[in-house]
Scaffold this active site. Sequence first.
Site, mmCIF file in Angstrom:
data_model
loop_
_atom_site.group_PDB
_atom_site.id
_atom_site.type_symbol
_atom_site.label_atom_id
_atom_site.label_comp_id
_atom_site.label_asym_id
_atom_site.label_seq_id
_atom_site.Cartn_x
_atom_site.Cartn_y
_atom_site.Cartn_z
ATOM 1 N N CYS A 111 0.819 -1.225 0.000
ATOM 2 C CA CYS A 111 0.000 0.000 0.000
ATOM 3 C C CYS A 111 0.845 1.265 0.000
ATOM 4 O O CYS A 111 0.337 2.351 -0.283
ATOM 5 C CB CYS A 111 -0.942 -0.013 1.200
ATOM 6 S SG CYS A 111 -1.889 -1.538 1.315
ATOM 7 N N HIS A 248 -3.785 6.865 3.005
ATOM 8 C CA HIS A 248 -4.121 5.560 2.445
ATOM 9 C C HIS A 248 -5.512 5.144 2.936
ATOM 10 O O HIS A 248 -5.799 5.202 4.134
ATOM 11 C CB HIS A 248 -3.052 4.546 2.874
ATOM 12 C CG HIS A 248 -3.400 3.146 2.525
ATOM 13 N ND1 HIS A 248 -3.879 2.786 1.283
ATOM 14 C CD2 HIS A 248 -3.359 1.996 3.266
ATOM 15 C CE1 HIS A 248 -4.111 1.487 1.273
ATOM 16 N NE2 HIS A 248 -3.805 0.993 2.455
ATOM 17 N N ASN A 278 -10.084 -0.669 0.169
ATOM 18 C CA ASN A 278 -8.626 -0.515 0.191
ATOM 19 C C ASN A 278 -8.060 -1.074 -1.113
ATOM 20 O O ASN A 278 -8.082 -2.290 -1.334
ATOM 21 C CB ASN A 278 -8.086 -1.266 1.408
ATOM 22 C CG ASN A 278 -6.573 -1.199 1.529
ATOM 23 O OD1 ASN A 278 -5.876 -0.809 0.595
ATOM 24 N ND2 ASN A 278 -6.073 -1.601 2.668
#
Length: 321
Positions: A111, A248, A278
């Site tokens: 990520c 994020h 996500n």
Amino acid sequence: MNTKIIGTGYDLPAFAADNDYLATLVDTSDEWIVERTGIRTRHLAKEETTTSMAVRASVQALERAGMKAEEIDLLIVATITGDTETPSTSCRVQAEIGAHRAVAFDVNAACSGFLYGMHIAEAFIRSGIYRNALVIGSETMSKIIDWTDRSTCVLFGDGAGAAVLAGTEEPGILSQIVGSNGGKWEVLECQGRPNENPLNKEERKPGYLTMNGQEVFKFAVKTVPVCVEEALEKAGVAADEVKYFLLHQANKRIIQSVAKRLGQPEEKFPMNLDQCGNTSAASLPILLAQMDEQGLLQRGDKLVLSGFGAGLTWGACLLEW
Ligand code: UT7
């Protein structure tokens, strides 16, 4: 020489799966997912691939930058879900968009991958080795998800985001911080192919993503504010001067906690996780491109991008739009 983002783009798969759809697959509920994460829907790939989404996001970013693919010097794809083990996704994107002059490679930092890509691109541009870069985050998380594991399958989505970076005399990226702690690699992992060579007939399926959610949560709420503060301090910029903190998009509660720790109002922390879930390395560039598309970013605005993920890895980037 400074480095500025001059164009953004994104792409999402056509199919959006809401929480009720996931409740038909595993023992979960819309209520649990919304309360614990803030996620309501996520896009899942049917026809789309990591390469095809990266290509569409790139074409849009180049168009918005007013640049042709053949002008690109450096092409980086941040991904943990490439369509081929080799070649890299970036080489396939290069071929499809016609960026034939570019040097192309992938970055695996989960990520945090897009921030790692920006870090590398800025170093090359600042040093004068390359004039510009196309940095992409693209993920088909749905192919490494265990669709029987309710603790992970409700969290992730597919998509791609891209940014064109170019050398300029104007202010652009003001500071960047990236970090890694390999000692914690097992907290969030996905095993590769089993080794089936003549010496080692490993009998297991290719891996699926596994995660110690609470460990990752604690790591995120502790590390993200620290690295954001480091990036601000490095550039001599106060948190109050920042217009938006793009974090994020993993969990609404993580974002709220970071806002609190930084002493900043939640309105400065835009979110699309309710719609996208996500999307790992694609999360930050998708959010940035959507805000750009909506006209929310004005020249001179100070923005912070920050993320965390498997590795463990983390990063923060302070820039002037
Ligand atoms: O990009 C980085 C990726 N990772 C992250 O950002 C993850 C960070 N961590 C988190 O976001 C949170 O830890 C989660 C959302 C993953 C989990 O939330 P939590 O509040 O930490 O829940 P938990 O793991 O403590 O689980 C609480 C309960 C458990 O049941 P029991 O043991 O209390 O009976 C779980 O089995 O919730 C259960 N549970 C679920 N229930 C319904 C776990 N997943 C689900 C689910 N639906 N999908």
